[in-house]
Design an enzyme around this catalytic site. Structure first.
Site, short mmCIF file in Angstrom:
data_model
loop_
_atom_site.label_atom_id
_atom_site.label_comp_id
_atom_site.label_asym_id
_atom_site.label_seq_id
_atom_site.Cartn_x
_atom_site.Cartn_y
_atom_site.Cartn_z
N HIS A 106 50.74 4.01 49.66
CA HIS A 106 50.32 2.82 50.41
C HIS A 106 50.66 2.97 51.89
CE1 HIS A 106 49.72 -0.41 47.08
NE2 HIS A 106 49.14 0.73 46.78
N TYR A 130 52.77 -10.12 50.53
CA TYR A 130 53.97 -10.96 50.55
C TYR A 130 53.54 -12.32 51.10
CZ TYR A 130 56.92 -6.80 49.87
OH TYR A 130 57.51 -5.67 49.36
N LYS A 136 64.30 -2.45 48.43
CA LYS A 136 65.28 -1.44 48.84
C LYS A 136 66.27 -0.99 47.77
CE LYS A 136 64.15 -0.57 53.07
NZ LYS A 136 62.82 -0.12 52.61
#
Ligand code: RFL
Ligand code: PHB
Length: 392
Positions: free
Chosen positions: A72, A201, A297
Site C-alpha cells: 500500500h 481511518y 505499530k
C-alpha cells in the site's frame, strides 16, 4: 534440558527471535502456554512496515509474504463526510507498508521452525523464570503432568502483556508508564471485498471507524465501542449499520456486507515498562510495551525489539562482546517512545472523547484539516506510519 536462549512465548516476537538466532547458529527453545492452533486463531495486526518485511526476509520466511502481501502506497483520512488521501510513498521517498496478517506471519514462522526441527513446547503450564540475576538462568514449566526445567544463558521474555516474565522482575527494578483509553475497538473479519483499495481511518461524531483488509476478498473493519459492550451482543447487522453510518457517503454506498467470520473487542492502552533488561532476562514486544492499534505499530515494534535483541545476542556469542546486550534496552526504548507518541497522537486525533466536549471536537477537526493540507504535517504522519528509520 539445556539451551543458549530460552524464549518464553510463541507470538511473532518469540518466533522471529527463534528464527534469527537459528540463522546465526544459536540454540533456542520456545516455551508457549497455549496450543499452536490457539495462537494461530488470534486475529490481530494487519499492517507491516518495510523494516519488518526486511527482517522476515532475513529470517528466511518472506516468500509467501511477497507473493500474497498487498503493498500500500497511501492511506485515507475521512472526516466531515469527505476522504483525503495521504500519499505515503510520495511523501517518504517511495516507502510503503504491506498488508499481511499477523496470523500469516505466525504461520510462516511456525512452518519454518518445524521444517528446521527446532524445539517448541506448546501447552506448557505454570511457566516460571528463575535466577536471571546470575549466570545460569532457568525456566520451569509443567507439561502432561510432568515438571521440566531448562537451563540457559539468557531468557527472552516474548510472552506478551499478560506474560510471566515482566511479572517476575522485582517491582522496584521496574518503572511503568500507562494510559488507558475510555473505549475499545469492536473488530469484524468477513469474506467480503474491501470497501476501498486503501485503508480508511474515519473520524466521525459517532466514533472512530477503520476500514482495513487482509486480501482482495477479505475485509477487516473496526468501530470504536464502549468498554461495557460485549462482542456477542453485536449482531452482524448492527455492526454493519454502525460502520456504514461512520463512513463517507461514497464508501457507505460501496460497502459490501456479509457474515462475520470473527468478531471481538480489544481495549486500548498505552504502556511502557523500563528498562527491558534485568541481568540475563530481556523483555521484547508486548511483554514490555503496548500501543493502541490506531498507528498500526504493535507488531512492528515487536519486530524492531527482536532486531536489536537478535543482533545483541549474535554479538555476544560470535564477537564475544557485551556491548549489544548492554545497550539493548536503551536503543529499543528510543524507538518505542516515538511509536508510543505516534500511536497516542493518532488515537487522540481520530476517536470520540466525549469528556473533551465540543472544544475538543473542533480542535480535532482543525488538526485534521491542517494535516491533510500541509505538506509538512502530512509528511510527518507518513514517515511515522511507514516506520521511522533505524538508529544504530
Ligand atoms: P503476543 O502476540 O501477545 O505473543 C505472546 C505469546 O506469549 C504467550 N504467553 C506465554 N507463554 C508461556 N508462558 C506464559 N506465562 C505466557 N504468557 C503468555 C501467549 O500465549 C502468546 O502466544 O506478543 P508479541 O509476540 O510481542 O507480538 C505483539 C503483537 O501481537 C501485537 O503488538 C500486535 O498484534 C498489535 N496490533 C497491531 N500491530 C501492528 O503492528 N499493526 C497492526 O495493524 C496491529 N493491529 C494489533 C492490531 C493488536 C490488536 N489487538 C487485538 C490487541 C489490531 C488489534 C485489534
Ligand atoms: C488491521 O488490519 O487489523 C489494522 C490495520 C491498521 C491499524 C490497526 C489494525 O491501524
Amino acid at each position: 534440558m539445556r539451551t543458549q536462549v530460552a524464549i518464553i512465548g510463541s507470538g511473532p516476537a518469540g518466533l522471529l527471535l527463534g528464527q534469527l538466532l537459528h540463522k546465526a547458529g544459536i540454540d533456542a527453545v520456545i516455551v508457549e502456554q497455549r496450543s499452536k492452533d490457539y495462537v494461530l486463531a488470534r486475529i490481530r495486526a494487519g499492517i507491516i512496515e518495510q523494516i519488518c518485511v526486511d527482517l522476515l526476509d532475513e529470517a528466511g520466511v518472506g516468500e509467501r509474504l511477497h507473493r500474497q502481501g498487498l503493498v500500500h502506497h497511501g492511506i485515507e483520512l475521512s472526516f466531515k463526510g469527505a476522504r483525503h488521501r495521504i500519499d505515503l510513498s510520495g511523501l517518504t521517498g517511495g516507502k510503503s507498508v504491506t498488508v499481511y496478517g499477523q496470523t500469516e506471519i505466525t504461520h510462516d514462522l511456525m512452518d519454518a521452525r518445524a521444517a528446521a526441527g527446532l524445539p517448541t513446547v506448546y501447552e506448557a503450564s505454570n511457566v516460571s523464570v528463575h535466577d536471571f540475576d546470575g549466570m545460569r538462568p532457568r525456566v520451569r514449566y509443567e507439561k502432561d503432568g510432568q515438571s521440566h526445567e531448562i537451563e540457559c544463558d539468557f531468557i527472552a521474555g516474548c510472552d506478551g502483556y499478560h506474560g510471566v516474565c515482566r511479572a517476575s522482575v522485582p517491582a522496584d527494578a521496574l518503572k511503568t508508564y500507562e494510559r488507558v483509553y475510555p473505549f475499545g475497538w469492536l473488530g469484524v473479519l468477513s469474506d467480503t471485498p474491501p470497501v476501498s483499495d486503501e485503508l480508511i481511518y474515519n473520524n466521525h461524531e459517532r466514533g472512530f471507524a477503520l476500514c482495513s483488509m487482509r486480501s482482495h476478498t477479505r475485509s477487516r473493519y473496526y468501530v470504536q465501542c464502549s468498554l461495557d459492550d460485549k462482542a456477542e451482543a453485536w449482531s452482524d447487522d448492527a455492526f454493519w449499520d454502525e460502520l456504514r453510518r461512520r463512513l463517507d457517503p461514497v464508501a457507505a454506498e460501496r460497502l459490501v456486507t456479509g457474515p462475520s467470520i470473527e468478531k471481538s473487542i480489544a481495549p486500548l492502552r498505552s504502556f511502557v515498562a523500563e528498562p527491558m533488561r534485568f541481568g540475563r532476562l530481556f523483555l521484547a514486544g508486548d511483554a514490555a510495551h503496548i500501543v493502541p492499534p490506531t498507528g498500526a505499530k504493535g507488531l512492528n515494534l515487536a519486530a524492531a525489539d527482536v532486531r536489536y535483541l537478535s543482533r545483541a545476542l549474535v554479538e555476544f556469542y560470535l564477537d564475544k562482546s557485551e556491548a549489544g546486550i548492554d545497550h539493548y534496552s536503551e536503543k529499543a526504548l528510543r524507538r518505542i517512545w516515538k511509536a508510543e507518541r505516534f500511536s497516542w497522537a493518532m488515537t487522540s486525533l481520530l476517536h470520540r472523547f466525549p469528556e473533551n466536549g465540543e472544544f475538543g471536537r473542533k480542535i480535532q477537526e482543525a488538526e485534521l484539516d491542517y494535516l491533510v493540507h500541509s505538506v509538512a504535517a502530512s509528511t510527518s504522519l507518513a514517515e511515522n506510519y511507514v516506520g521511522l528509520p533505524f538508529e544504530g
